[in-house]
Design an enzyme around this catalytic site. Sequence first.
Site, PDB file in Angstrom:
ATOM      1  N   CYS A 116      30.910  42.423  18.067  1.00 47.91           N
ATOM      2  CA  CYS A 116      31.825  41.322  17.739  1.00 47.91           C
ATOM      3  C   CYS A 116      32.875  41.727  16.703  1.00 47.91           C
ATOM      4  O   CYS A 116      33.823  40.974  16.458  1.00 47.91           O
ATOM      5  CB  CYS A 116      31.038  40.118  17.239  1.00 47.91           C
ATOM      6  SG  CYS A 116      29.806  39.553  18.418  1.00 47.91           S
ATOM      7  N   HIS A 255      35.586  35.888  13.281  1.00 49.71           N
ATOM      8  CA  HIS A 255      34.822  35.927  14.530  1.00 49.71           C
ATOM      9  C   HIS A 255      34.116  34.584  14.662  1.00 49.71           C
ATOM     10  O   HIS A 255      33.516  34.090  13.709  1.00 49.71           O
ATOM     11  CB  HIS A 255      33.810  37.080  14.469  1.00 49.71           C
ATOM     12  CG  HIS A 255      32.781  36.990  15.537  1.00 49.71           C
ATOM     13  ND1 HIS A 255      33.123  36.779  16.853  1.00 49.71           N
ATOM     14  CD2 HIS A 255      31.426  37.033  15.494  1.00 49.71           C
ATOM     15  CE1 HIS A 255      32.020  36.710  17.574  1.00 49.71           C
ATOM     16  NE2 HIS A 255      30.990  36.856  16.774  1.00 49.71           N
ATOM     17  N   ASN A 285      30.973  31.761  21.404  1.00 47.97           N
ATOM     18  CA  ASN A 285      31.082  33.123  20.863  1.00 47.97           C
ATOM     19  C   ASN A 285      31.493  34.069  22.001  1.00 47.97           C
ATOM     20  O   ASN A 285      30.701  34.318  22.912  1.00 47.97           O
ATOM     21  CB  ASN A 285      29.717  33.518  20.273  1.00 47.97           C
ATOM     22  CG  ASN A 285      29.732  34.913  19.666  1.00 47.97           C
ATOM     23  OD1 ASN A 285      30.617  35.725  19.931  1.00 47.97           O
ATOM     24  ND2 ASN A 285      28.724  35.214  18.853  1.00 47.97           N
TER      25      ASN A 285
HETATM   26  O1  UT7 Z   1      28.269  37.252  17.102  1.00 48.10           O
HETATM   27  C1  UT7 Z   1      27.305  37.456  16.126  1.00 48.10           C
HETATM   28  C2  UT7 Z   1      25.984  37.211  16.707  1.00 48.10           C
HETATM   29  N1  UT7 Z   1      25.297  36.008  16.515  1.00 48.10           N
HETATM   30  C3  UT7 Z   1      25.303  35.187  15.450  1.00 48.10           C
HETATM   31  O2  UT7 Z   1      26.088  35.243  14.570  1.00 48.10           O
HETATM   32  C4  UT7 Z   1      24.248  34.127  15.426  1.00 48.10           C
HETATM   33  C5  UT7 Z   1      23.602  34.015  14.073  1.00 48.10           C
HETATM   34  N2  UT7 Z   1      22.534  33.016  14.044  1.00 48.10           N
HETATM   35  C6  UT7 Z   1      22.737  31.719  14.284  1.00 48.10           C
HETATM   36  O3  UT7 Z   1      23.854  31.278  14.536  1.00 48.10           O
HETATM   37  C7  UT7 Z   1      21.545  30.791  14.179  1.00 48.10           C
HETATM   38  O4  UT7 Z   1      20.461  31.471  13.602  1.00 48.10           O
HETATM   39  C8  UT7 Z   1      21.117  30.179  15.538  1.00 48.10           C
HETATM   40  C9  UT7 Z   1      22.197  29.217  16.029  1.00 48.10           C
HETATM   41  C10 UT7 Z   1      20.907  31.268  16.562  1.00 48.10           C
HETATM   42  C11 UT7 Z   1      19.827  29.392  15.392  1.00 48.10           C
HETATM   43  O5  UT7 Z   1      19.979  28.375  14.410  1.00 48.10           O
HETATM   44  P1  UT7 Z   1      18.840  28.154  13.307  1.00 48.10           P
HETATM   45  O6  UT7 Z   1      19.221  26.979  12.519  1.00 48.10           O
HETATM   46  O7  UT7 Z   1      18.692  29.462  12.582  1.00 48.10           O
HETATM   47  O8  UT7 Z   1      17.602  27.769  14.187  1.00 48.10           O
HETATM   48  P2  UT7 Z   1      16.151  28.418  14.151  1.00 48.10           P
HETATM   49  O9  UT7 Z   1      16.175  29.818  14.647  1.00 48.10           O
HETATM   50  O10 UT7 Z   1      15.559  28.144  12.834  1.00 48.10           O
HETATM   51  O11 UT7 Z   1      15.395  27.547  15.240  1.00 48.10           O
HETATM   52  C12 UT7 Z   1      15.037  26.251  14.967  1.00 48.10           C
HETATM   53  C13 UT7 Z   1      14.361  25.641  16.170  1.00 48.10           C
HETATM   54  C14 UT7 Z   1      13.302  26.527  16.839  1.00 48.10           C
HETATM   55  O12 UT7 Z   1      12.224  25.688  17.207  1.00 48.10           O
HETATM   56  P3  UT7 Z   1      10.865  25.690  16.360  1.00 48.10           P
HETATM   57  O13 UT7 Z   1      10.365  27.108  16.435  1.00 48.10           O
HETATM   58  O14 UT7 Z   1      11.257  25.273  14.967  1.00 48.10           O
HETATM   59  O15 UT7 Z   1      10.028  24.711  17.078  1.00 48.10           O
HETATM   60  C15 UT7 Z   1      13.985  27.020  18.080  1.00 48.10           C
HETATM   61  O16 UT7 Z   1      13.080  27.262  19.128  1.00 48.10           O
HETATM   62  O17 UT7 Z   1      15.335  25.375  17.166  1.00 48.10           O
HETATM   63  C16 UT7 Z   1      14.843  25.840  18.420  1.00 48.10           C
HETATM   64  N3  UT7 Z   1      15.983  26.184  19.254  1.00 48.10           N
HETATM   65  C17 UT7 Z   1      16.571  25.293  20.077  1.00 48.10           C
HETATM   66  N4  UT7 Z   1      16.319  24.004  20.326  1.00 48.10           N
HETATM   67  C18 UT7 Z   1      17.112  23.369  21.204  1.00 48.10           C
HETATM   68  C19 UT7 Z   1      16.610  27.373  19.355  1.00 48.10           C
HETATM   69  N5  UT7 Z   1      17.622  27.280  20.250  1.00 48.10           N
HETATM   70  C20 UT7 Z   1      17.612  25.999  20.704  1.00 48.10           C
HETATM   71  C21 UT7 Z   1      18.399  25.276  21.623  1.00 48.10           C
HETATM   72  N6  UT7 Z   1      18.121  23.987  21.833  1.00 48.10           N
HETATM   73  N7  UT7 Z   1      19.430  25.861  22.286  1.00 48.10           N
END
Ligand code: UT7
Length: 337
Positions: A116, A255, A285
């Site tokens: 990215c 980005h 993204n």
């Molecule tokens: O281009 C550069 C590459 N990528 C990035 O920059 C991404 C960087 N990271 C992020 O943007 C965030 O960490 C995410 C958007 C990927 C995730 O957000 P988060 O607030 O860190 O969520 P989390 O990983 O703490 O997950 C919270 C919950 C989990 O459920 P449990 O384990 O708490 O029951 C996930 O399974 O949210 C769940 N979850 C979803 N729920 C509904 C993860 N994806 C989804 C979804 N819909 N699409």
Amino acid sequence: MAEHKKIQIAATGSWVPSHRVTNEMLAKKLDTTDEWIVSHTGIHARHVAQAGETTASAAVHASRIALERAGVAADELGCIVLATSTPDYTLPSTACLVHRELKAGRAAAFDVSAACTGFVYAMDIARGLMGRDPRPTLVIGADLMTRIVDWTDRNVCVLFGDGAGAVVLKWGSGDAGLGESILRVDSEGFFALRREGGNRHHLSEQVDAPSGRSFLHMEGKPVFNFAVKAIDEVVTELLEKSGMTLDQVKLIVPHQANFRIIDAAARRLKTGADKFFLNIAEVANTSAASIPLALDALVNANRLQAGDYLIFVGFGAGLTYGGVLVRWGCSAPLAVV
Ligand code: UT7
């Protein structure tokens, strides 16, 4: 008095597939909701390439617009530098396909792999090359991320979209042009964001899918934390190196990975999220395409004036990161083709 000469962005162009996929459409197939995606990322929709659309074709669409607006014929180019993580072929480079399609004559062409951050890396490499070969250079960020995500993995697939953005760089007079830049990598985070399936694996070793294709793997939280620090570090150091304050910068064009990353970075920089230009809501993204897509959206919205300072800041797999300070040089909006 000697005339200043600087490498300038002469024109921009971009392209996204016409097929638009909303969060609600995803929620019909996946255990997710529009509310979760919007509240955790700021994404409302993404554009998804269809059969026949490839990274090269996306790059060609964006490039044709940028070249026409710049008044540069493809055979005048000195080089085509294309940043991508989703090349049409493993070899040769996608830039060579773009060269072939555009009929770019005696231009060199190669891909840059910096995920990215690819567009920021590509611009800086192109600028270096233009010190030796002054011909105009085409810099492209193009990615079809939807081709490498696992559509059953809600943690990853909802985040990405497809697109391409291009700029034509030219030597020009005056103060406008590319200023200080920073290119870095925090390779301790190498494994946090990766796609396997390269030559590390013997052909007999299966990767993710029975077909041998592999998917993007991401540890969201460490990447999130890295990204917030990377934006702060790059913006702060670019300002220091340039002897400027953030008040003098019109907009940061980051980005587009997650609105909450930008919000947290803005707080670290003691500024508002409105200092950053965001179009993530509509395109998600798009990896290497994300900064030039956002830049082209700014141009098309007539938001930039000659003399404006912008900071481009990228971060992604590697974990690469970097940025460049740009003084905008076009006094009038570039003609929309
Ligand atoms: O281009 C550069 C590459 N990528 C990035 O920059 C991404 C960087 N990271 C992020 O943007 C965030 O960490 C995410 C958007 C990927 C995730 O957000 P988060 O607030 O860190 O969520 P989390 O990983 O703490 O997950 C919270 C919950 C989990 O459920 P449990 O384990 O708490 O029951 C996930 O399974 O949210 C769940 N979850 C979803 N729920 C509904 C993860 N994806 C989804 C979804 N819909 N699409």
